[in-house]
Design a protein around this motif. Structure first.
Motif, PDB file in Angstrom:
ATOM      1  N   ILE A 177      42.079  44.354  88.405  1.00  0.00           N
ATOM      2  CA  ILE A 177      43.183  44.049  87.498  1.00  0.00           C
ATOM      3  C   ILE A 177      44.161  45.209  87.544  1.00  0.00           C
ATOM      4  CG2 ILE A 177      41.718  42.641  86.006  1.00  0.00           C
ATOM      5  CD1 ILE A 177      41.723  44.980  83.983  1.00  0.00           C
ATOM      6  N   ALA A 178      45.374  44.970  87.069  1.00  0.00           N
ATOM      7  CA  ALA A 178      46.400  46.018  87.084  1.00  0.00           C
ATOM      8  C   ALA A 178      47.172  45.991  85.776  1.00  0.00           C
ATOM      9  CB  ALA A 178      47.346  45.818  88.266  1.00  0.00           C
ATOM     10  N   ILE A 179      47.682  47.159  85.402  1.00  0.00           N
ATOM     11  CA  ILE A 179      48.485  47.265  84.182  1.00  0.00           C
ATOM     12  C   ILE A 179      49.740  48.074  84.483  1.00  0.00           C
ATOM     13  CG2 ILE A 179      47.221  49.331  83.402  1.00  0.00           C
ATOM     14  CD1 ILE A 179      47.598  48.291  80.516  1.00  0.00           C
ATOM     15  N   VAL A 180      50.879  47.595  83.999  1.00  0.00           N
ATOM     16  CA  VAL A 180      52.147  48.302  84.122  1.00  0.00           C
ATOM     17  C   VAL A 180      52.548  48.761  82.726  1.00  0.00           C
ATOM     18  CG1 VAL A 180      54.569  48.174  84.786  1.00  0.00           C
ATOM     19  CG2 VAL A 180      52.846  46.942  86.123  1.00  0.00           C
TER      20      VAL A 180
ATOM     21  N   ASP B  63      33.154  45.795  80.392  1.00  0.00           N
ATOM     22  CA  ASP B  63      32.404  44.571  80.107  1.00  0.00           C
ATOM     23  C   ASP B  63      32.260  43.660  81.318  1.00  0.00           C
ATOM     24  OD1 ASP B  63      32.141  45.470  77.561  1.00  0.00           O
ATOM     25  OD2 ASP B  63      33.430  43.959  76.616  1.00  0.00           O
ATOM     26  N   PHE B  64      33.255  43.656  82.213  1.00  0.00           N
ATOM     27  CA  PHE B  64      33.241  42.712  83.332  1.00  0.00           C
ATOM     28  C   PHE B  64      33.111  43.376  84.693  1.00  0.00           C
ATOM     29  CE2 PHE B  64      35.942  40.812  79.933  1.00  0.00           C
ATOM     30  CZ  PHE B  64      35.058  39.819  79.534  1.00  0.00           C
ATOM     31  N   GLY B  65      32.903  44.694  84.695  1.00  0.00           N
ATOM     32  CA  GLY B  65      32.710  45.392  85.961  1.00  0.00           C
ATOM     33  C   GLY B  65      33.944  45.359  86.850  1.00  0.00           C
ATOM     34  N   LEU B  66      35.093  45.729  86.300  1.00  0.00           N
ATOM     35  CA  LEU B  66      36.360  45.605  87.013  1.00  0.00           C
ATOM     36  C   LEU B  66      36.867  46.948  87.526  1.00  0.00           C
ATOM     37  CD1 LEU B  66      38.152  43.238  84.447  1.00  0.00           C
ATOM     38  CD2 LEU B  66      36.719  42.603  86.400  1.00  0.00           C
ATOM     39  N   GLN B  67      37.852  46.859  88.403  1.00  0.00           N
ATOM     40  CA  GLN B  67      38.577  48.029  88.889  1.00  0.00           C
ATOM     41  C   GLN B  67      40.007  47.939  88.367  1.00  0.00           C
ATOM     42  OE1 GLN B  67      38.366  48.714  93.141  1.00  0.00           O
ATOM     43  NE2 GLN B  67      40.339  49.766  93.150  1.00  0.00           N
ATOM     44  N   LEU B  68      40.490  49.014  87.743  1.00  0.00           N
ATOM     45  CA  LEU B  68      41.808  49.002  87.099  1.00  0.00           C
ATOM     46  C   LEU B  68      42.803  49.858  87.858  1.00  0.00           C
ATOM     47  CD1 LEU B  68      43.700  48.341  84.684  1.00  0.00           C
ATOM     48  CD2 LEU B  68      42.746  50.361  83.540  1.00  0.00           C
ATOM     49  N   THR B  69      43.952  49.272  88.193  1.00  0.00           N
ATOM     50  CA  THR B  69      45.078  50.008  88.772  1.00  0.00           C
ATOM     51  C   THR B  69      46.145  50.178  87.701  1.00  0.00           C
ATOM     52  OG1 THR B  69      44.694  49.167  91.003  1.00  0.00           O
ATOM     53  CG2 THR B  69      46.921  49.952  90.511  1.00  0.00           C
ATOM     54  N   GLN B  70      46.672  51.389  87.565  1.00  0.00           N
ATOM     55  CA  GLN B  70      47.676  51.675  86.542  1.00  0.00           C
ATOM     56  C   GLN B  70      48.984  52.123  87.186  1.00  0.00           C
ATOM     57  OE1 GLN B  70      46.046  54.297  83.356  1.00  0.00           O
ATOM     58  NE2 GLN B  70      44.112  54.174  84.483  1.00  0.00           N
ATOM     59  N   LEU B  71      50.085  51.566  86.710  1.00  0.00           N
ATOM     60  CA  LEU B  71      51.411  51.994  87.158  1.00  0.00           C
ATOM     61  C   LEU B  71      52.264  52.358  85.950  1.00  0.00           C
ATOM     62  CD1 LEU B  71      52.394  49.522  90.044  1.00  0.00           C
ATOM     63  CD2 LEU B  71      51.420  51.820  90.214  1.00  0.00           C
TER      64      LEU B  71
ATOM     65  N   GLN C   2      56.394  43.696  91.048  1.00  0.00           N
ATOM     66  CA  GLN C   2      56.487  43.036  92.352  1.00  0.00           C
ATOM     67  C   GLN C   2      55.555  43.677  93.367  1.00  0.00           C
ATOM     68  OE1 GLN C   2      58.006  44.000  95.443  1.00  0.00           O
ATOM     69  NE2 GLN C   2      58.133  41.958  96.394  1.00  0.00           N
ATOM     70  N   SER C   3      55.428  45.008  93.313  1.00  0.00           N
ATOM     71  CA  SER C   3      54.554  45.710  94.261  1.00  0.00           C
ATOM     72  C   SER C   3      53.097  45.308  94.066  1.00  0.00           C
ATOM     73  CB  SER C   3      54.704  47.225  94.099  1.00  0.00           C
ATOM     74  OG  SER C   3      54.168  47.669  92.862  1.00  0.00           O
TER      75      SER C   3
ATOM     76  N   THR D 292      50.616  41.878  96.729  1.00  0.00           N
ATOM     77  CA  THR D 292      49.343  42.138  97.402  1.00  0.00           C
ATOM     78  C   THR D 292      48.380  40.971  97.251  1.00  0.00           C
ATOM     79  OG1 THR D 292      48.233  43.128  95.477  1.00  0.00           O
ATOM     80  CG2 THR D 292      49.587  44.590  96.845  1.00  0.00           C
ATOM     81  N   GLY D 293      48.516  40.202  96.179  1.00  0.00           N
ATOM     82  CA  GLY D 293      47.619  39.087  95.915  1.00  0.00           C
ATOM     83  C   GLY D 293      46.203  39.522  95.577  1.00  0.00           C
ATOM     84  N   GLN D 294      46.024  40.812  95.267  1.00  0.00           N
ATOM     85  CA  GLN D 294      44.686  41.355  95.060  1.00  0.00           C
ATOM     86  C   GLN D 294      44.196  41.266  93.610  1.00  0.00           C
ATOM     87  OE1 GLN D 294      44.507  45.396  96.396  1.00  0.00           O
ATOM     88  NE2 GLN D 294      45.127  44.929  98.491  1.00  0.00           N
ATOM     89  N   TYR D 295      45.092  41.038  92.675  1.00  0.00           N
ATOM     90  CA  TYR D 295      44.715  41.238  91.275  1.00  0.00           C
ATOM     91  C   TYR D 295      44.468  39.923  90.533  1.00  0.00           C
ATOM     92  CZ  TYR D 295      46.200  45.917  92.435  1.00  0.00           C
ATOM     93  OH  TYR D 295      46.324  47.139  93.044  1.00  0.00           O
ATOM     94  N   ASP D 296      43.350  39.894  89.795  1.00  0.00           N
ATOM     95  CA  ASP D 296      43.007  38.709  89.014  1.00  0.00           C
ATOM     96  C   ASP D 296      44.046  38.456  87.929  1.00  0.00           C
ATOM     97  OD1 ASP D 296      40.740  38.659  90.550  1.00  0.00           O
ATOM     98  OD2 ASP D 296      39.449  39.547  89.015  1.00  0.00           O
ATOM     99  N   ILE D 297      44.599  39.532  87.396  1.00  0.00           N
ATOM    100  CA  ILE D 297      45.648  39.419  86.394  1.00  0.00           C
ATOM    101  C   ILE D 297      46.434  40.727  86.371  1.00  0.00           C
ATOM    102  CG2 ILE D 297      44.232  40.270  84.449  1.00  0.00           C
ATOM    103  CD1 ILE D 297      45.655  38.126  82.693  1.00  0.00           C
ATOM    104  N   ILE D 298      47.718  40.621  86.119  1.00  0.00           N
ATOM    105  CA  ILE D 298      48.585  41.794  85.999  1.00  0.00           C
ATOM    106  C   ILE D 298      49.093  41.851  84.561  1.00  0.00           C
ATOM    107  CG2 ILE D 298      50.731  42.888  86.762  1.00  0.00           C
ATOM    108  CD1 ILE D 298      50.328  41.492  89.468  1.00  0.00           C
ATOM    109  N   ILE D 299      48.903  42.997  83.934  1.00  0.00           N
ATOM    110  CA  ILE D 299      49.253  43.183  82.524  1.00  0.00           C
ATOM    111  C   ILE D 299      50.577  43.925  82.421  1.00  0.00           C
ATOM    112  CG2 ILE D 299      48.497  44.195  80.327  1.00  0.00           C
ATOM    113  CD1 ILE D 299      45.619  44.295  81.829  1.00  0.00           C
ATOM    114  N   ALA D 300      51.539  43.339  81.727  1.00  0.00           N
ATOM    115  CA  ALA D 300      52.843  43.970  81.502  1.00  0.00           C
ATOM    116  C   ALA D 300      52.952  44.312  80.018  1.00  0.00           C
ATOM    117  CB  ALA D 300      53.971  43.030  81.918  1.00  0.00           C
TER     118      ALA D 300
END
Length: 438
Positions: free
Chosen positions: A277-280, A305-313, A326-327, A331-339
């Motif tokens: 998952i990712a968060i901006v 809780d779900f064993g995830l990997q988090l990317t932060q921007l 957009q970046s 990639t199509g890699q993230y289950d969900i992107i948090i804005a």
């Protein structure tokens, strides 16, 4: 509210000063009010500072309200609101006191620890809950687009407890916690929490119980807190002289307001999850002690809780919103992107249209034409602010005072919800005081 730099909104006022679970805490004091006559109205001073990032403006506004007799001041101004805490702290120091009253009330996160003895509680906007719930839906392939609105019943807003303060403080990096404790003059976290609990005990237990009663009546649907989102609506609430009048206005507005809708898209929920998952973050980022930090708390809990990997921007300016989103989406890699934050609304809409198979969650932003691969999480700030208003007014009335204040950021619809709820709660408290303590 969070720090919002570079915010330019047409038609907003730069500066306007116009006078006009269970909640824990509280001691066993039976202090009697010093005034013999209960006022027929509660004076609510309000200031729109025109900024979310200028503590000097917040301090100036709070100082003016204190001079006019405000006994509790609710800050709804992000970084600007830090000046409110400073002003109340200076007032206490000048009067030889380490603890209020007068008090300040924090916002968004459990800010109580920022100025121990000064902040009696905070109206938490549970961004962490909104983030966590959206990630959970994505990981279980039960994601819904559309509008999700969280209130008291959903745990989306609440008054802070000592447990909330501990959770917020513990979410900070260890070196930051150590520095904060040193700056505050505490040897360890336990000393800080004990001091905060002692601060709450300056308020009689019956006041906390009364606020909890209001919370339960809102949750049960017995009471409707008006949701003002227009200038004309907040002006009507400013003229009202009872919470019953305000409730009737709220009932009329509710009939005309569109109901939140969600949409389940089967295609969006057939994808193979990557556990990424990712968060901006909005401008201000981690360490804002408010909106961004709360969003991170929710994402971190989901990671565990779900064993995830988090990317932060991090967004260093509004110009980064689209680029960051957009970046990640391409990639199509993230289950969900948090804005995080309503300022990203336009950027999220554009990127979501470009990448219709990508799931997004937008915190605190709304667009009626948003694509259905975006979940827009909104909050019933009016409900949480009603609790803040009741707490403020009861503290004042118990001490023979009739004036409270609220310092806000820019004059925008979401802040009308805060102000309107605060007014409603204050007048509910006046009615409660007349019926139970007069």
């Amino acid at each position: 509210m969070r720090k919002l730099f570079g915010l330019l909104l047409v038609g907003l006022m730069a500066l306007s000063v116009v006078a006009s679970g269970c909640i824990s805490g509280g001691g066993t004091s039976t202090q009697s009010p010093t005034a013999t006559k209960v006022p027929n109205k509660i004076n609510i001073l309000y200031t729109y500072t025109g900024s979310f990032s200028d503590p000097a403006k917040g301090k100036q506004a709070a100082q003016a309200q204190l001079q006019q007799g405000a006994w509790v001041i609710y800050q709804v101004a992000g970084g600007t609101g830090l000046g409110v805490f400073e002003a109340v702290g200076d007032y206490l120091k000048a009067n030889g006191k380490k603890m209020g009253p007068p008090f300040a009330i924090g916002v968004d996160s459990a800010q109580d620890w920022i100025k121990p003895g000064v902040i009696i509680a905070s109206m938490m906007k549970r961004v962490d809950v909104g983030v966590y719930n959206a990630v959970k839906e994505a990981e279980e392939n039960q994601f819904r687009g559309g509008v999700v609105e969280l209130g008291l019943k959903d745990g989306g807003v609440k008054l802070s407890t000592i447990a909330d303060v501990k959770a917020m403080f513990d979410s900070l990096p260890a070196d930051v916690r150590a520095k904060k404790l040193k700056d505050l003059g505490f040897q360890n976290e336990q000393q800080l929490l004990e001091y905060l609990n002692k601060t709450r005990q300056q308020v009689p237990s019956w006041i906390w119980q009364a606020v909890d009663q209001l919370q339960q009546e809102i949750i049960s649907g017995k009471i409707l807190v008006p949701k003002a989102t227009q200038k004309s609506q907040i002006e009507q609430l400013r003229k009202a002289t009872s919470w019953q009048q305000m409730e009737k206005l709220g009932e009329e507005w509710a009939k005309e307001s569109p109901k939140p809708e969600t949409y389940f898209n089967k295609t969006l929920n057939e994808r193979q999850n990557t556990k990424k998952i990712a968060i901006v973050f909005d401008v201000g980022g981690r360490g804002d002690l408010s909106f961004n930090d709360m969003a991170y708390m929710g994402a971190e809990r989901a990671v565990k809780d779900f064993g995830l990997q988090l990317t932060q921007l991090q967004s260093n300016s509004p110009n980064d919103y689209y680029t960051n989103l957009q970046s990640l989406a391409k990639t199509g890699q993230y289950d969900i992107i948090i804005a995080v934050g309503f300022m990203m609304t336009d950027a999220v809409k554009k990127v979501a249209q470009e990448y219709p198979k990508q799931r997004f969650v937008l915190i605190d932003g709304y667009d009626p034409n948003m694509p259905h691969n975006v979940q827009m999480v909104l909050f019933k700030e009016n409900e949480g602010s009603a609790l803040a208003g009741a707490l403020a007014a009861l503290i004042a009335l118990n001490d023979g005072k009739d004036t409270i204040g609220i310092v806000l950021g820019m004059e925008i619809p979401v802040l009308y919800k805060f102000e309107g709820g605060y007014r409603f709660g204050a007048y509910w408290a006046l009615d409660y005081y007349k019926n139970h303590k007069q």
